[in-house]
Design a protein around this motif. Structure first.
Motif, short mmCIF file in Angstrom:
data_model
loop_
_atom_site.label_atom_id
_atom_site.label_comp_id
_atom_site.label_asym_id
_atom_site.label_seq_id
_atom_site.Cartn_x
_atom_site.Cartn_y
_atom_site.Cartn_z
N SER A 330 0.84 -1.19 0.00
CA SER A 330 0.00 0.00 0.00
C SER A 330 0.88 1.25 0.00
O SER A 330 2.01 1.23 0.50
N VAL A 331 0.36 2.33 -0.56
CA VAL A 331 1.15 3.55 -0.74
C VAL A 331 1.42 4.23 0.60
O VAL A 331 0.53 4.36 1.45
N ARG A 332 2.68 4.64 0.77
CA ARG A 332 3.08 5.42 1.92
C ARG A 332 4.26 6.28 1.50
O ARG A 332 5.08 5.85 0.67
N ALA A 333 4.37 7.46 2.05
CA ALA A 333 5.48 8.36 1.70
C ALA A 333 6.82 7.66 1.90
O ALA A 333 7.05 7.01 2.92
N LYS A 334 7.70 7.79 0.90
CA LYS A 334 9.07 7.23 0.92
C LYS A 334 9.10 5.71 0.91
O LYS A 334 10.16 5.10 1.07
N ARG A 335 7.95 5.06 0.70
CA ARG A 335 7.92 3.60 0.68
C ARG A 335 8.26 3.10 -0.73
O ARG A 335 7.71 3.61 -1.72
N LYS A 336 9.14 2.12 -0.82
CA LYS A 336 9.47 1.52 -2.11
C LYS A 336 8.34 0.58 -2.53
O LYS A 336 8.11 -0.45 -1.92
N MET A 337 7.65 0.99 -3.59
CA MET A 337 6.48 0.25 -4.07
C MET A 337 6.85 -0.78 -5.13
O MET A 337 6.10 -1.72 -5.37
N GLY A 338 7.97 -0.59 -5.76
CA GLY A 338 8.41 -1.48 -6.83
C GLY A 338 9.58 -0.84 -7.54
O GLY A 338 10.14 0.17 -7.08
N HIS A 339 9.96 -1.42 -8.66
CA HIS A 339 11.01 -0.81 -9.48
C HIS A 339 10.78 -1.14 -10.94
O HIS A 339 10.03 -2.06 -11.28
N ILE A 340 11.43 -0.36 -11.79
CA ILE A 340 11.34 -0.54 -13.24
C ILE A 340 12.75 -0.73 -13.77
O ILE A 340 13.65 0.07 -13.48
N ASN A 341 12.96 -1.79 -14.53
CA ASN A 341 14.24 -2.03 -15.17
C ASN A 341 14.14 -1.70 -16.65
O ASN A 341 13.19 -2.11 -17.34
N LEU A 342 15.13 -0.95 -17.14
CA LEU A 342 15.21 -0.58 -18.54
C LEU A 342 16.54 -1.06 -19.10
O LEU A 342 17.56 -1.02 -18.40
N THR A 343 16.55 -1.48 -20.35
CA THR A 343 17.79 -1.95 -20.96
C THR A 343 17.99 -1.32 -22.33
O THR A 343 17.05 -0.87 -22.99
N GLY A 344 19.25 -1.29 -22.75
CA GLY A 344 19.62 -0.80 -24.08
C GLY A 344 21.02 -1.29 -24.40
O GLY A 344 21.78 -1.66 -23.50
N GLN A 345 21.38 -1.26 -25.66
CA GLN A 345 22.72 -1.71 -26.04
C GLN A 345 23.77 -0.63 -25.80
O GLN A 345 24.95 -0.94 -25.61
N THR A 346 23.37 0.63 -25.80
CA THR A 346 24.29 1.74 -25.56
C THR A 346 23.65 2.69 -24.56
O THR A 346 22.44 2.63 -24.30
N TYR A 347 24.46 3.60 -24.00
CA TYR A 347 23.91 4.58 -23.06
C TYR A 347 22.89 5.50 -23.74
O TYR A 347 21.82 5.77 -23.16
N PRO A 348 23.16 6.00 -24.96
CA PRO A 348 22.13 6.82 -25.62
C PRO A 348 20.83 6.05 -25.86
O PRO A 348 19.74 6.62 -25.73
N GLU A 349 20.94 4.78 -26.21
CA GLU A 349 19.73 3.97 -26.40
C GLU A 349 18.98 3.82 -25.08
O GLU A 349 17.75 3.91 -25.03
N LEU A 350 19.72 3.60 -23.99
CA LEU A 350 19.10 3.51 -22.67
C LEU A 350 18.45 4.83 -22.30
O LEU A 350 17.33 4.87 -21.76
N ALA A 351 19.12 5.95 -22.61
CA ALA A 351 18.56 7.28 -22.32
C ALA A 351 17.25 7.50 -23.05
O ALA A 351 16.31 8.10 -22.50
N GLU A 352 17.16 7.01 -24.26
CA GLU A 352 15.93 7.16 -25.04
C GLU A 352 14.77 6.41 -24.38
O GLU A 352 13.65 6.93 -24.29
N VAL A 353 15.06 5.21 -23.85
CA VAL A 353 14.02 4.45 -23.16
C VAL A 353 13.60 5.16 -21.88
O VAL A 353 12.42 5.21 -21.52
#
Length: 380
Positions: A330-353
């Motif tokens: 349940s939502v609470r201030a400063k509580r970690k609710m989850g995370h999102i992982n993003l991937t790319g072959q290069t840093y600019p590609e990752l930045a675009e995502v």
């Protein structure tokens, strides 16, 4: 093979999910009420802790703040990995500093404070810019106080005078003008084999991790060797088994250990999509005697914590190379609710995502996302 994890939060849940394909069954201890639970549903299981220990082949922890009576019981079974000594060191900054000094591992200049008047001496020795940290039970920015100048010292001392510093001392650290924060996750097997994940760059906001990027940009062999040397000294000191995280301040070409975490770690969540073998699977492999898995990064990866909100659009799942991991809280201030992982072959590609992801988020809850995307977009 049965594994009992002390702690029943998201890290236990992710260890469970990584263990299932290996044929390992994981159950957990809710350390708040000393019950045995299913790590996913949190439903109480019909067994006592004593029965769970007997059933388990291996015991481990998802966090270091496990009550000492439970740790003593676990240690006496002969099945606990990592050891009680390693866990207690991660839970107590005084122990941690003593080990770092013993092993001659670089860390911030500091003094241990057991009486509020000792802060004056700390200022005299370390300078007027200090960060004071509770030696136990502090995390995500809690249990910390900052001193920026001598004029603020009387007010700070008055505030700290209410604390029992004999029971829980403070660590007064010289405030380090670091360039960035990094972390190294490694894993050591029962046989003493060690495998390292690449260094990750960590971006914090109000004392809490918001974004990790792995491999960290602009890492040379000298920085990698420093980090791996510190890890190896610590792992050998504790005859460590499992995943160990070491957090660093980078100051020029020097790494100073900020703290250690004797467990799987938030800054290693990127490995779930960004490496052949996640930190969670490698922890399971290590403590059960299986061969360690490949820790090399597959391209570039960013992990973005979802903190204190749930008003993002699940349409973010339509983004290529984007993976959502929710913890069922349940939502609470400063509580970690989850995370999102993003991937790319290069840093600019990752930045675009990363930039695309921002369109689906309440951006005020993700203050580091777009600035980091802008930085990564400029890299080769």
């Amino acid at each position: 093979m049965n594994v009992l994890i002390y702690g029943s939060g998201q890290l236990a849940q992710m260890m469970y999910l990584s263990a299932v394909p290996l044929g390992i069954k994981v159950f957990a201890v809710n350390v708040a009420d000393h019950t045995v639970v299913d790590p996913i549903s949190k439903i109480k299981l019909d067994m006592s802790i004593e029965q769970a220990i007997d059933l388990a082949d291996v015991l481990s922890v998802e966090f270091e703040h496990v009550p000492e009576d439970l740790l003593e019981q676990a240690q006496s079974s002969g099945k606990l990995y990592p050891s009680m000594e390693a866990i207690l060191t991660g839970a107590d900054r005084v122990r941690e500093k003593n080990v770092l000094e013993k092993l001659q591992i670089g860390n911030s200049k500091h003094q241990i404070i057991t009486h509020v008047d000792q802060i004056d001496e700390a200022v005299a020795q370390l300078g007027e810019k200090l960060i004071l940290k509770a030696s136990r039970d502090g995390y995500d920015g809690y249990g910390q106080w900052r001193l920026s100048n001598k004029q603020a010292l009387p007010e700070l001392k008055q505030q700290l005078a209410e604390l029992d510093l004999q029971t829980v001392p403070l660590i007064a650290e010289q405030m380090v003008p670091f360039d960035r924060e990094l972390s190294l996750l490694g894993v050591r097997s029962l046989q003493g084999d060690i495998a390292f994940y690449p260094l990750a760059e960590n971006l914090h906001y109000q004392g809490q991790l918001h974004v990790s990027v792995a491999p960290a940009p602009a890492i040379d062999s000298q920085l990698t060797e420093q980090a791996q040397s510190a890890f190896t000294k610590l792992a050998n000191e504790f005859d460590y088994v499992g995943v160990l995280a070491v957090e660093f301040f980078q100051v020029g070409d020097q790494l100073l250990v900020n703290e250690i975490a004797p467990r799987v770690h938030n800054s290693g969540h990127w490995s779930m999509q960004g490496a052949d073998t996640s930190q969670f699977e490698n922890h399971m492999r290590a403590i059960t005697g299986l061969p360690l898995g490949n820790t090399q990064a597959n391209g570039k990866c960013a992990m973005i914590n979802i903190i204190g909100c749930d008003d993002y659009s699940t349409d973010l799942l339509s983004i290529n190379n984007c993976h959502l991991h929710l913890y069922g809280k349940s939502v609470r201030a400063k509580r970690k609710m989850g995370h999102i992982n993003l991937t790319g072959q290069t840093y600019p590609e990752l930045a675009e995502v990363m930039t695309t992801l921002a369109k689906y988020l309440p951006i005020e809850h993700f203050p580091k996302l777009l600035d980091e995307a802008d930085k990564l977009a400029q890299l080769d």
